[in-house]
Design an enzyme around this catalytic site. Structure first.
Site, mmCIF file in Angstrom:
data_model
loop_
_atom_site.group_PDB
_atom_site.id
_atom_site.type_symbol
_atom_site.label_atom_id
_atom_site.label_comp_id
_atom_site.label_asym_id
_atom_site.label_seq_id
_atom_site.Cartn_x
_atom_site.Cartn_y
_atom_site.Cartn_z
ATOM 1 N N ASN A 1 45.066 -22.094 -2.385
ATOM 2 C CA ASN A 1 45.477 -22.934 -1.264
ATOM 3 C C ASN A 1 46.247 -22.064 -0.271
ATOM 4 O OD1 ASN A 1 44.754 -25.862 -2.034
ATOM 5 N ND2 ASN A 1 45.711 -25.038 -3.894
ATOM 6 N N GLU A 2 45.540 -21.616 0.738
ATOM 7 C CA GLU A 2 46.081 -20.666 1.697
ATOM 8 C C GLU A 2 46.993 -21.360 2.714
ATOM 9 O OE1 GLU A 2 45.803 -17.746 0.951
ATOM 10 O OE2 GLU A 2 43.780 -17.005 0.611
ATOM 11 N N PRO A 3 47.750 -20.590 3.498
ATOM 12 C CA PRO A 3 48.583 -21.187 4.543
ATOM 13 C C PRO A 3 47.780 -22.161 5.407
ATOM 14 C CG PRO A 3 49.085 -18.864 4.339
ATOM 15 C CD PRO A 3 47.916 -19.121 3.428
#
Length: 632
Positions: A156-158
């Site tokens: 879950n990236e920025p």
């Protein structure tokens, strides 16, 4: 003054080492499994991959061998690269099988890992079913997490929302850079992955997030103490009712309670903590030590120091002198001098010295100036290159050297046919190799010899003979892949034998635990274990062990116990020694997340250390190399 609980928005527990922390986490998992078994219920675990949980998995395997059954365990892994075949070296299916599942009695049908082989149009349906399976089991009982440098949990990236579910995502550039070593180049890292969503993770009944090493300390502080933001998805864990963050000391080093404990609670002030506080205070008020006032102390929560030790002037003088005494131009000790306030002993002189270098260039990158000074000042300096460094050589260089051998044979009338056949085999092996594949034995040997030749050239430049360069080729490293074997008895014995042979008065070792590939950490562990075995020998009682840092990080000034100043000319000599390592010049195979060349990083770090001393009001030097003594 805020309490630690008010500052740390997620409960946090710090262990001295990642090994101790991993044992704790493994025991927590084992206790849950047993409790569920007693209730006749399945135990649903959410599992992670990467280097962080590997020791936890080793401990779980050990517990299984002692009788812990995993037959009631159902697992859901966080993520998988997409596309990805399950037998690929970088596959998380393969990772989990090799690190855990193959050694357990867990039923195969109980193992769930995102599928990296699905057609793209079927991924969304798979993800929906993945979440549905978790919900049908009543949710995840315990979710294990690591944390990425961007603050991602899972992939879950920025920018990931707190409500996201399992889905396909595009990997952040930083994440792909961090994964580049596993894929032998950033260009080979998949651009997408399938990951559990933040919302899926947040539904877990309990979460343990783990982080090891200084490289994670900055993001840990943001995750634990910072504001909740989708730019750092791990901050969402602050809203989870049952999350625990498990850290080793290095990963906790930026937390307020660790870095500036006087801002959190009443402290027991010793010399070490006072020095740390005074250096911090100087940085806050931008003053040198001797200009700090009582008001500065009081305004920054450090009045207790004055209550206990007197005026600012008295404390300032004490700390100033302590730091002054760390500076020496004689790293091996100055002969016929009063050494009562010097970091090293005047006698014996000259000394026998071993510089342990994890890779074939760490000696000159990390302490090249000190290395040269030790030689120039007459000490018997040995360098022990602990690993071959063969995986950090480009294929083009291997072909170039094989071509040289072929032309060499032709030029000097040697066996032309063998040289030609060898060259063709090397070229064929490299051309047929897929990204991430292990090199053939011949190519590995060539790459190792390239690194060895460069190391010898560096030693000759510093002034030591070839006989004092020792190539240990520790077995744990020689896999041909980024993933290494565990440290073994043979590795430790190699170190023991060399130390016993030379009987040094000084040992220098890489204390840089931010090495992203872990080789420095393993090499240091081997040295510590070797020294521990030898510590009762009479001769080693007169040996000092100094730790240097590598290309990744430097000691904080308050930690430094020996600072060796370098003149502009000495810094240039160090640079030239680094330049002998041509295969690492311009662009290294594994540069980490810093695009600067190693020599630039080293000089910038050395300049910064000198500047730090200067800003504290101490002598101004061009550059400095820093060391901390390990006492055994």
């Amino acid at each position: 003054m805020l309490s630690q609980a008010e500052i740390e928005k997620i409960p946090t527990r710090v262990f001295q080492t990642s090994e101790e922390a991993s044992v704790f986490v493994a025991n927590e998992i084992a206790s849950l499994i047993k409790a569920k078994q007693a209730e006749g219920k399945p135990c649903v675990l959410g599992l992670a991959t990467g280097s962080t949980p590997t020791r936890v998995y080793s401990e779980l395997i050990a517990l299984h061998k002692k009788g812990l059954s995993f037959k009631n365990v159902i697992t859901f892994n966080l993520d998988e690269y997409y596309p990805m075949l399950p037998n690929s070296l970088q596959s998380y299916v393969r990772f989990m099988n090799e690190h855990l599942f193959n050694e357990l009695d867990i039923p195969k049908d109980n193992i769930h890992i995102p599928d990296g082989t699905l057609p793209k149009e079927k991924v969304a349906e798979f993800c929906k079913n993945y979440d549905a399976q978790i919900e049908a089991l009543g949710g995840i009982d315990l979710q294990i997490l690591g944390v990425g440098r961007t603050g991602h949990i899972g992939f879950n990236e920025p920018g990931s929302s707190e409500r996201t579910t399992t889905r396909m995502i595009t990997l952040d550039q930083v994440t792909r850079i961090d994964a580049a070593s596993d894929f032998y180049g950033e260009e080979n890292v998949p651009s997408k992955a399938v990951t559990m969503g933040v919302g899926t993770i947040m539904k877990s009944k309990r979460i343990i997030m783990m982080a090891w090493g200084e490289g994670k300390s900055a993001i840990v502080k943001k995750a634990v103490e910072g504001p909740i933001t989708d730019q750092i998805p791990s901050t969402f864990l602050q809203r989870h009712p049952n999350t625990l963050v498990i850290l080793d000391e290095a990963a906790s080093s930026n937390l307020t309670a660790v870095k500036t404990p006087w801002l959190v609670d009443t402290c027991v002030w010793d010399d070490k903590l006072i020095r740390k506080a005074i250096v911090w205070l100087c940085q806050q008020v931008k003053k040198p030590i001797l200009k700090l006032t009582n008001h500065d102390y009081m305004e920054h929560g450090m009045g207790d120091i004055l209550n206990e030790f007197g005026t600012a002037y008295q404390v300032n003088i004490k700390v100033f002198n302590q730091l002054q005494h760390t500076i020496t131009g004689w790293p091996g000790g100055k002969p016929n001098a009063d050494d009562s306030h010097r970091p090293e002993r005047a006698t014996p002189f000259p000394k026998r010295v071993i510089i342990f270098s994890p890779h074939p260039d760490d000696d000159v990158i990390s302490m090249g100036g000190t290395f040269i000074r030790l030689v120039d000042q007459g000490h018997e300096v040995h360098v022990a290159y602990q690993t071959s460094g063969n995986i950090a050589v480009f294929d083009d260089d291997a072909i170039r050297f094989a071509d040289f051998v072929r032309d060499f044979d032709v030029s000097f009338g040697l066996d032309k046919e063998e040289g030609e056949e060898f060259y063709k085999k090397v070229v064929k092996d490299i051309k047929e190799k897929k990204p991430g594949d292990v090199d053939s034995p011949e190519v590995m040997k060539i790459k190792g010899l390239i690194r060895r030749g460069e190391a010898k050239a560096g030693c000759r430049y510093t002034g030591i003979p070839d006989s004092q360069a020792h190539f240990l080729d520790m077995p744990f490293y020689e896999t041909g892949a980024v993933k290494k074997k565990p440290l073994g008895e043979e590795d430790i014995q190699i170190i023991v034998d060399l130390i016993e042979k030379i009987k040094p008065h000084q040992i220098y070792a890489a204390g840089d635990l931010s090495d992203p590939h872990g080789t420095h950490r393993v090499c240091l562990a081997a040295i510590f274990q070797a020294v521990d075995r030898l510590k009762n020998k009479e001769w080693i009682k007169d040996c000092y062990l100094w730790l240097y840092r590598g290309a990744w990080q430097e000691w904080d000034i308050d930690q430094i116990e020996m600072a060796v100043p370098l003149s502009p000319d000495e810094l240039m000599r160090k640079r030239r020694a680094i330049f002998k390592h041509q295969s690492q010049k311009d662009s290294a195979v594994f540069p980490g997340n810093d695009k600067r060349e190693f020599w630039v990083r080293a000089e910038d770090r050395n300049h910064a250390t000198a500047q730090g001393y200067n800003e504290l009001g101490l002598a101004e030097y061009e550059a400095m190399e820093a060391f901390v003594r390990y006492k055994f």
